[in-house]
Each structure stands twice: as C-alpha cells, then as structure tokens.
Design a protein around this motif. Structure first.
Motif, short mmCIF file in Angstrom:
data_model
loop_
_atom_site.label_atom_id
_atom_site.label_comp_id
_atom_site.label_asym_id
_atom_site.label_seq_id
_atom_site.Cartn_x
_atom_site.Cartn_y
_atom_site.Cartn_z
N UNK A 269 0.76 -1.25 0.00
CA UNK A 269 -0.01 -0.10 0.06
C UNK A 269 0.86 1.22 0.06
N UNK A 270 0.43 2.37 -0.61
CA UNK A 270 1.01 3.65 -0.53
C UNK A 270 1.39 3.89 0.78
N UNK A 271 2.75 4.56 1.02
CA UNK A 271 3.03 4.80 2.41
C UNK A 271 2.07 6.04 3.05
N UNK A 272 1.64 6.22 4.04
CA UNK A 272 1.05 7.21 4.73
C UNK A 272 1.29 7.16 6.03
N UNK A 273 1.65 8.46 6.64
CA UNK A 273 1.87 8.78 7.73
C UNK A 273 0.99 9.78 8.81
N UNK B 150 -4.77 7.79 7.73
CA UNK B 150 -3.71 6.60 7.56
C UNK B 150 -3.95 5.59 8.66
N UNK B 151 -3.86 4.30 8.45
CA UNK B 151 -4.20 2.91 9.43
C UNK B 151 -3.13 2.26 9.55
N UNK B 152 -3.10 1.49 10.65
CA UNK B 152 -2.23 0.49 10.97
C UNK B 152 -2.82 -0.54 11.89
N UNK B 153 -2.04 -1.64 11.87
CA UNK B 153 -2.18 -2.56 13.28
C UNK B 153 -0.91 -2.94 13.89
N UNK B 154 -0.85 -2.85 15.15
CA UNK B 154 0.24 -3.17 15.82
C UNK B 154 0.94 -4.52 15.70
N UNK B 155 2.15 -4.74 15.17
CA UNK B 155 2.73 -5.98 14.93
C UNK B 155 3.55 -6.47 16.32
N UNK B 156 3.91 -7.71 16.47
CA UNK B 156 4.59 -8.17 17.59
C UNK B 156 6.08 -8.72 17.03
N UNK B 157 6.91 -7.68 16.43
CA UNK B 157 7.98 -8.20 15.83
C UNK B 157 9.01 -8.42 16.84
N UNK C 79 -8.91 16.13 15.66
CA UNK C 79 -7.89 15.41 16.64
C UNK C 79 -7.71 14.08 16.35
N UNK C 80 -8.41 13.27 15.24
CA UNK C 80 -7.98 11.96 15.22
C UNK C 80 -7.06 11.88 13.93
N UNK C 81 -5.80 11.38 14.16
CA UNK C 81 -4.85 11.38 12.97
C UNK C 81 -4.60 10.00 12.51
N UNK C 82 -4.96 8.89 13.27
CA UNK C 82 -4.78 7.68 12.54
C UNK C 82 -5.95 6.62 13.15
N UNK C 83 -5.77 5.65 12.44
CA UNK C 83 -6.76 4.44 12.89
C UNK C 83 -5.82 3.17 13.50
N UNK C 84 -6.12 2.87 14.58
CA UNK C 84 -5.36 1.90 15.14
C UNK C 84 -6.25 0.52 15.13
N UNK C 85 -6.22 -0.12 14.09
CA UNK C 85 -7.18 -1.16 13.86
C UNK C 85 -7.00 -2.41 14.69
#
Length: 692
Positions: A5-9, A257-264, A152-158
């Motif tokens: 996906x296209x990088x978005x920050x 911009x969306x992400x989900x937290x990995x456990x690397x 005030x919401x800048x990102x989605x934490x899925x």
C-alpha cells in the motif's frame, strides 16, 4: 504477492509542525473523570503529543447490543486535542463484550483438543466467525461515522496485536475456511495431495471435504509437515483477512492513515509480519525487551527487522515498556538508563514514533503490575523523570532535522524468513534443538562483535541489493528464492550460507541430491547427512571443535565432497572414529563473479564471532579496525542529500566505552563528552547521538 500500500504517515494537528510522535496507550475509562485533567497536564510536562485510545473499550462503547455511547470518548478526545495531543483511535474491536459471548458462544475459538476458549481474558474470538465479523464491522462503521471529521484523530489503530492469543482456532468455522484457503491456493485436491505428500501413511484425500485442521492426533504422534506448514500460513492469512475487512470498513467512511500493531521480536514468529506489512499504510510494532545480556542486541535486531518489513519507510513503535512487564514468570525491571537508551535504539533503527504501554499504570486488572509512563509511585519517580528527559531528547532531535532521515543502508544483510521458522518447528526434524529464528539473531550479534551493524531483511525483501548477504538456516528456499541467490552471486554478490539452509522447497519437499539442494552449485559443497549433537544419551557426541578455536553444538553437516572451485577455510577437529577429524567445516567457493561461504555447523554467537574475520577476509569484505570492534553499536540515519546525518552510539558492555566524537553532540544519556579531545565516555546503558 501484491504491491505494498502507498505509505501514509499520521500528520500533525492543524497549526502544528511535524514531530517525532511520543506517547502511549491511554485508558481513561479505567479512571474517574477528575484524573483526566491531571493526565493531560502531566502529558504536556513529558512532551507527549499522541496517545492511542479505545483499544479495549468495546464494552463501554457498546454497553448493550445496538446501543452506542461515544460521549465519554468525545470528552476525552476533545480535552486531548485542545491540549495539542493527537489521537490514534482504535477500532475498539480487540475483545468482544460479555453480552456478545453470552448471546453468541459460537464466536469463541476452539483449541486443537476441542476445548472452547471461554471469555475472561482477551482475544477470545475466532477470525473465521461470520457472526463475530458482522459485529466487529458494525462497530467499525459506527466509529468511522462518528469520528470521520474529528480534527484530533490522526490515525486508525485497527484492533490490537492480532493472533497474540487466538493465532490458532480449530473450530468448524476454521475448518470450512481452511478448505476454501486450500482450494484457492492449489485449485485441485490432487495438487493438495502432492503438496502434502499424502502418499505417506495413507493420508490421500479424494475431495476438499476431507481436509480437516491439524487437530489432536494423540500424544507423541507426528502431524503431516506439509499440512502443518499450510495451517500456519492459513492461520496468519485468516487473521489478515479479518484485519483487512475492518480496515476497509473504516477507510470507506473515514480515510485516515491506518495501521495495526505487529509483535516483531527475535522469537515473535506467530504471524508472517512481512506479508502483513503489504497491507498497512505504515508499519507499527510492539516490542518488549529481553532481560539480561541480550537486551540491547535483541532490541536492535528486532527494530532492524521491523525497518526491513517497513522497507525503510518510517515506522511506529506502538508499544514498549518503561520498566518491567507483567506476563513473564520473573518480571525484571529496566536498569538505570535503559528507558532512554531503548527508545533511542528504536529511533536509530527507523522509528519516527516512540510510544509505550501505557500512559498511567493500572491499579486493577490483569496488567496492574505492568510498568507505565506514570507509575504507581506517581510523577515523583525516576521513571517519570526519565520519561520527561526522553521527551526533551525527541523534541531536540526533531528540531535538528531527524525527521525525513532513514537508516543508512548497511553493506551486510541478514535474511529472516517466517516460513522457515514455521517449518523448523515440526516435531520430526533432525534436531528439536535447532530452529531458524535463533540463527539470524546470532549472526546479527556476531557481526556487531566484529564492528559491523547489519540490516535484518525479510526473505521477500531487497536483500540482493546488498554487498554481502547472510542466509542463516533459511530452511525453505523456493525455486524463486533459489534463482535470486544464484543470480545474486553470479553477478558478483557475496553470500554466506549456513547449515539448514535450502533443505526444502515451499511445500516442505526436500531438495534431493544432497544439501543445500537448490543452491548446491553456488556454495560448492555437497552435504550428505546431518550430524545432530546433544547430551541426552551418555557418550553421544555433544560438540565439535573447529580448527580456528570455535566450537559447534547441536548440529553439524557431513560434507561429502567439495567442488574444484571450493577452498576449505576451517576443518573439524575430533577423534578419528567420529569421521569428522579434518572434515570441512567452513568453505568458500567462486561462483560466477561472486563468492559463497558455507558454514556447516551451528556455532552460536561466540563461534561465529571467532570465525567471522576469516570468513569476511575470504569474501573480501572490509571490517573495522580491531580497536573499533564490539564495544559500541553504531547506527546512522541520514536524508537523501546527506544534509542531516545522525550517528547513534550505544554501549554494548557493562564497562565504560570511550569513543571518538565527530560532529555535534546532541543527546548524551549516561555519556560524558570531552570536547577538547573530541572523545566521549559512554557508561553502561548509555547512548550518544551526534549530528555530522
């Protein structure tokens, strides 16, 4: 594999300027409302500019089915935003409320013995449940509709840490989904039979209805390895599909911009995070330190792997700890200096966001003994003072131009592969003491011992763009990866291949003719069999010495022959009766315009560090002078123009490390700079950051 996906920050709040994001998980629903204002005051004091909220708030957001309450969350977000603190807003779907599991027990996951996971903790849902998916997407739609225009919401934490507890589900829903997955992957049942080698033990299947999950087969028995490998692939993909459904529902209504937290982490191999990395706008990771002597090295290794998964785009450290965690049998605290040092190590390896679990330490619940930015002791504590110091450091580095820089590419790449780890986990292998994941970490540490800070790169990544590549126990080499290795070396690349590399293809079918079957001509050796070692039987061989002083444990290769183009660098030393005395242990081969070293035994970090000078010399790889080896880990970040170039120096020892200083010292944590002599003394757990 599709494109990333296209990088978005996440972008700063209106009127603000880009900063290193700094904060953590915030759980205001655990506290009375009068605490919120105190929290925000302390956040401002600490330099916090972002918090993640509503991660485990489903029961408060939807207290009864179809009844939604956003008032409390609105008030919190409004307070935060007006104070200049951005919000990374969770979908809230990580754990379902009790009313749902009471009404729909069919959403609960099932273990391999058929026992149902009951509610009472978290992640008690199955990824293949259409009922749970329907409920989760309803909440996602409500969240997106309500907050789509919130400034005030800048990102989605899925969701949160997919698969942390529900990686495997053996329910009937999962069985149906596994059959569909196999049909999509293979097309015909004949292709599945071929992939899984079902001619063995009369496991032939006539149609897809005969495919079942790898449920309990009796203690001491052996599951079909091809099936088990595909089950691990499927389980990762099933959770990924669930995530994508949540993500797409949110983004259709409220694009952010969306992400989900990995456990690397070095041993965190449950999901194929490199594959997941294709489907997030920006990579985020949760990392918790390994106590003891490996603390810094494992952290740096894991952060480098995260940087590799992010393809050197900025990534987000979503969680780490200010001190002790709560989930180990013994929950060691951070030593003095490690709170600041650890955060700066993630930053050095490419993170542009440093966040913790959590902001305020809980006074009740399962994680009440997990450290936080504001500990039980309150702001009058060393932890909070360190949190404030770190906030100042991050702001200074942002002011000096760190944002916009990326990790300077190393000359050496160490390759990691999730599927090779999964394949080596099978219970019927040459040795249960041998796994893939330990070897890349050993190589990263041993390279650091000789002064080389390597990049850790996923097997799908661009490792063939490096000067030198290490393939450490990469058990699975597909035809495509084998081709990449062959072309890389033929074109002048330098590769180091170890035992256990290239044993099988992507179906876990052994490459025949001697190991490593698919690249045997590249490395110039032919391994006839493995020689596992151990101490479980009296008199069994438990180690082998090498001619350079290194010692092999756990496994060695019986190299039956070497090519005419191959030179033996080191041999084994052993009693004559073993057949190993004088046998090749480490070799180097000319192949095309490049060279390939083969390391035919598990040497561990110490043995690798002993062997590396000779290996690198045989490959023609320059290494730092002996005085610059081992004590300090050096990591650099720079922008494309090299106008902003930063050097991070971390003390890896428990002694004071004295280093030469070139450039402007910016951050000195447990470090003393002698400006007249252009040196610095870095104490244990210390770090120095300079700008060239």
């Amino acid at each position: 594999m599709t494109e990333h996906r296209t990088f978005q920050w996440p972008q700063p709040l209106a009127g603000g300027k880009p900063r290193i994001w700094y904060g953590g998980d915030y759980n205001p629903d655990q506290w009375p409302e009068e605490v919120w204002d105190e929290d925000i005051t302390l956040m401002k004091e600490a330099g916090v500019n972002l918090v993640s909220v509503a991660i485990f708030s489903w029961a408060k957001l939807e207290p009864r089915e179809g009844e939604y309450d956003f008032d409390w969350l609105d008030r919190v977000i409004d307070k935060l935003g007006k104070a200049g603190i951005a919000v990374d807003l969770a979908s809230g779907t990580a754990s379902p409320p009790m009313w749902m599991t009471q009404a729909h027990p069919e959403i609960l996951w099932v273990d391999y013995r058929g026992d149902v996971c009951q509610p009472g903790a978290r992640q008690h849902w199955r990824a293949t449940s259409p009922v749970f998916l329907d409920y989760a997407l309803k909440l996602c739609r409500k969240m997106a509709e309500h907050y789509k225009d919130n400034p005030y919401v800048v990102a989605w934490h899925v969701s949160n840490e997919y698969g942390c507890h529900n990686r495997f589900d053996y329910s009937d829903d999962a069985a149906r989904a596994f059959r569909d997955w196999c049909e999509k992957r293979y097309g015909t049942i004949e292709a599945v039979n071929e992939a899984w080698g079902t001619a063995f033990w009369a496991q032939h299947m006539n149609d897809f209805s005969e495919i079942i999950p790898p449920r309990f087969i009796g203690d001491g028995n052996f599951m079909n390895p091809g099936k088990l490998l595909d089950w691990k692939r499927f389980s990762s993909d099933a959770l990924l599909d669930f995530y994508k459904a949540e993500r797409d529902t949110l983004l259709e209504i409220a694009p952010k911009p969306q992400t989900t937290n990995f456990m690397v982490s070095a041993g965190g191999t449950g999901l194929d995070y490199d594959k997941w990395g294709y489907d997030v706008d920006f990579v985020s990771n949760d990392h918790y330190f390994t106590p003891g002597e490996a603390h810094l090295d494992e952290l740096a290794y894991s952060a480098s792997l995260t940087d590799g998964i992010a393809r050197k785009h900025p990534w987000f450290l979503m969680e780490h700890s200010t001190s002790s965690v709560n989930w180990r049998p013994i929950n060691y605290r951070n030593e003095p200096g490690e709170l600041v040092r650890d955060s700066l190590a993630h930053l050095a390896m490419g993170a542009d966001a440093i966040c913790y679990f959590q902001w305020r330490q809980s006074k009740a619940g399962a994680e009440k003994w997990h450290s936080a930015m504001v500990p039980h002791a309150g702001p009058d504590s060393q932890v909070f003072r360190d949190v404030c110091e770190l906030g100042d450091d991050l702001n200074l580095l942002a002011d000096k131009g760190l944002l916009g820089t990326t990790v300077v590419k190393s000359k050496v790449a160490v390759v990691f592969d999730y599927e090779s780890q999964w394949a080596t986990e099978h219970t019927a292998t040459p040795s249960q003491n041998v796994r893939h994941w330990t070897e890349p970490l050993d190589w990263f540490r041993a390279l650091a011992d000789v002064g080389v800070t390597a990049d850790v790169v996923p097997v799908r990544g661009d490792w063939d763009g490096y000067d030198t590549v290490v393939l450490p126990a990469v058990y699975i080499l597909s035809e495509e990866t084998s081709r990449r290795v062959r072309e890389y070396v033929a074109d002048g690349g330098k590769v180091i291949v170890t035992y256990y590399t290239g044993l099988s293809d992507e179906r876990d079918h052994v490459w025949l003719g001697g190991y490593p079957g698919s690249i045997r001509d590249v490395v110039g050796v032919r391994v006839e069999e493995h020689a596992p070692m151990g101490g479980d039987f009296p008199g069994a061989m438990d180690h082998l010495d090498l001619s350079n002083g290194a010692v092999a444990h756990d496994i060695a290769d019986v190299i039956g022959s070497v090519a005419e183009t191959t030179r033996v660098l080191e041999t084994f030393k052993a009693d004559k009766w073993t057949g190993f005395d004088g046998a090749p242990a480490i070799t180097v081969n000319d192949f095309g315009d490049g060279k390939a070293v083969y390391v035919g035994a598990k040497l561990g970090r110490e043995g690798l560090a002993t062997s590396l000078p000779g290996i690198l010399d045989a490959l023609g790889v320059e290494t730092p002078a002996e005085d610059d080896r081992g004590e300090v880990l050096r990591v650099e970040r720079a922008d494309a123009s090299d106008e902003n170039h930063f050097v991070f120096l971390f003390n890896r020892t428990h002694d004071v490390a004295v280093v030469d200083v070139e450039g402007e010292p910016l951050v000195a944590s447990l470090a003393q700079v002698n400006e007249s002599e252009h040196t610095a003394a870095i104490r244990p757990n210390g770090v120095l950051v300079v700008k060239l």
